[in-house]
Design a protein around this motif. Structure first.
Motif: not given
Length: 422
Positions: A119-133
């Motif tokens: 199967g597959c897995r989801e991209r996480t926040r780490g893959a997007l590098a969204i700024p913030g806390t």
């Protein structure tokens, strides 16, 4: 060390693995074994309690558990063995597997052929590098779906969803039905990432705004999410200064793409496609390593589980033939290639054999368009083509080609000829 011998070993008991195992048994493989790391069969469908599955395959509307249950029952009736709570650690040369099991410790499996269906897995926040806390309240859409549907845990009350993938839109509806307020679904592209039917049924029907060409630029909050900043993006998908708005919320869901689960494929040194991130396969779903087949979202991320089942049945059938020494003798191989307006094509190879069956080419277009012609060709020889009133990257397209008509040399180009733009 616990040792098992079988004809066909299938890694994963999700919809792909179940369909492959059932097909392998029907094709004549005597001992078919599924290895599953979870404690039950069904994969992601166990948490997909909404309807909409099976419309193509069964010609009726089913929930995810109902769809998986039908294949699980078939597998049981056909005598397919399932080794649950067991993790495959390595794929060895010669169709061997090394696993670890809570019940048996280290398990070594020797098979006549192997089907990879992780199967597959989801991209996480780490893959997007969204700024913030880094506050609590940031979830992938699939994780939130599991918590609500299987663990009876609510993730939040005021929600922003980043990404218009199918899981994100389905969770927008699910959260609304549970009493949460979904402020908006925010999509960085200027078109929908998922199926149009999910936009209608999950967003439009519930009055949930969809903001195209927007993205989350910052997550605000200390212990818990307090809000997100959303900005419009330009043609290069860069935030436009001065367009930023603050959306108060306590939860951010990420529905920003799926990635084939291919750690095993990499460790086995299978050839991977740079676009899909999955193994390169031919129409028999055989990878670059003879005797190792792959199917479902581990090869490329599908839009419908019905398509996964059809592909996986081919993989299981071929794996059974390989294990029995009955695979057709290859007469040559032609590569497939994404042409104008097409992002990728699967399978990436077409193997010429005697008495060849037609092959299905699955592909996604690069951008939405209307009044187009979809075509597969080798040079000036047209193998298949059809017209379509509308195409979108969120929806899989396909063409069926007659492998018997393939020339001995050349490349199969799949392309979109666009008439009227979107």
């Amino acid at each position: 060390m616990y040792q098992i011998t079988c004809d066909v070993a299938v890694v994963g008991a999700g919809p792909a693995g179940l369909a492959a195992a059932v097909s392998a048994r029907k094709a004549g493989a005597e001992k078919v074994l599924i290895i599953e790391r979870d404690t039950g069969a069904g994969g992601i469908l166990q948490q997909c309690i909404h309807a909409g599955f099976g419309l193509k395959y069964f010609q009726e509307e089913l929930t995810g558990p109902e769809y998986a249950g039908r294949f699980a029952r078939q597998a049981q009736e056909l005598g397919v063995e399932i080794l649950l709570d067991t993790m495959v650690l390595e794929v060895l040369p010669g169709q061997g597997l090394v696993c670890v099991s809570a019940a048996h410790g280290i398990v070594q499996i020797q098979a006549g052929s192997v089907v990879l269906a992780m199967g597959c897995r989801e991209r996480t926040r780490g893959a997007l590098a969204i700024p913030g806390t880094r506050p609590a309240g940031v979830y992938t859409a699939g994780a939130a779906q599991r918590m609500i549907n299987r663990q009876n845990e609510m993730v939040g009350r005021t929600v922003v969803i980043l990404g218009s993938g199918d899981i994100g839109m389905i969770m927008a509806r699910r959260l609304t039905l549970e009493g949460a307020k979904v402020i908006a679904v925010v999509e960085i592209m200027d078109y929908l990432a998922g199926l149009t039917r999910n936009r209608v049924q999950c967003l439009d029907d519930f009055g949930i705004p969809l903001k195209l060409s927007h993205t989350v630029t910052e997550i605000v909050g200390n212990r818990r999410v307090e809000g997100v900043k959303v900005a419009q993006v330009d043609a290069q998908r860069r935030p436009i200064p001065g367009t930023e708005e603050f959306y108060p919320c306590d939860t951010l869901l990420l529905s920003v793409g799926l990635i084939p689960e291919n750690e095993l494929s990499r460790s086995a040194q299978l050839e991977l496609n740079p676009v899909t991130k999955g193994p390169v396969v031919d129409q028999f779903m055989q990878t670059s390593q003879p005797g190792v087949f792959a199917a479902g979202n581990v090869v490329h991320v599908n839009d419908l589980v019905d398509n996964v089942s059809h592909e996986s049945e081919q993989a299981g059938h071929s794996a059974a033939l390989y294990a029995m020494g009955a695979m057709p003798t290859p007469l040559g191989t032609l590569s497939t290639q994404a042409g104008s307006g097409v992002r990728y094509v699967c399978p990436q190879k077409l193997t010429r054999v005697r008495d060849a069956q037609p092959a299905h080419l699955y592909f996604r277009v690069s951008s939405p368009a209307s009044q187009v012609t979809l075509r597969a060709r080798v040079g000036d020889q047209i193998l298949a083509q059809r017209k379509s009133a509308r195409v979108s990257p969120g929806e899989m397209e396909s063409l069926t080609v007659d492998v018997a008509q393939l020339p001995e040399q050349g490349t199969v180009i799949v392309e979109m000829e666009q008439g009227e733009s979107k």
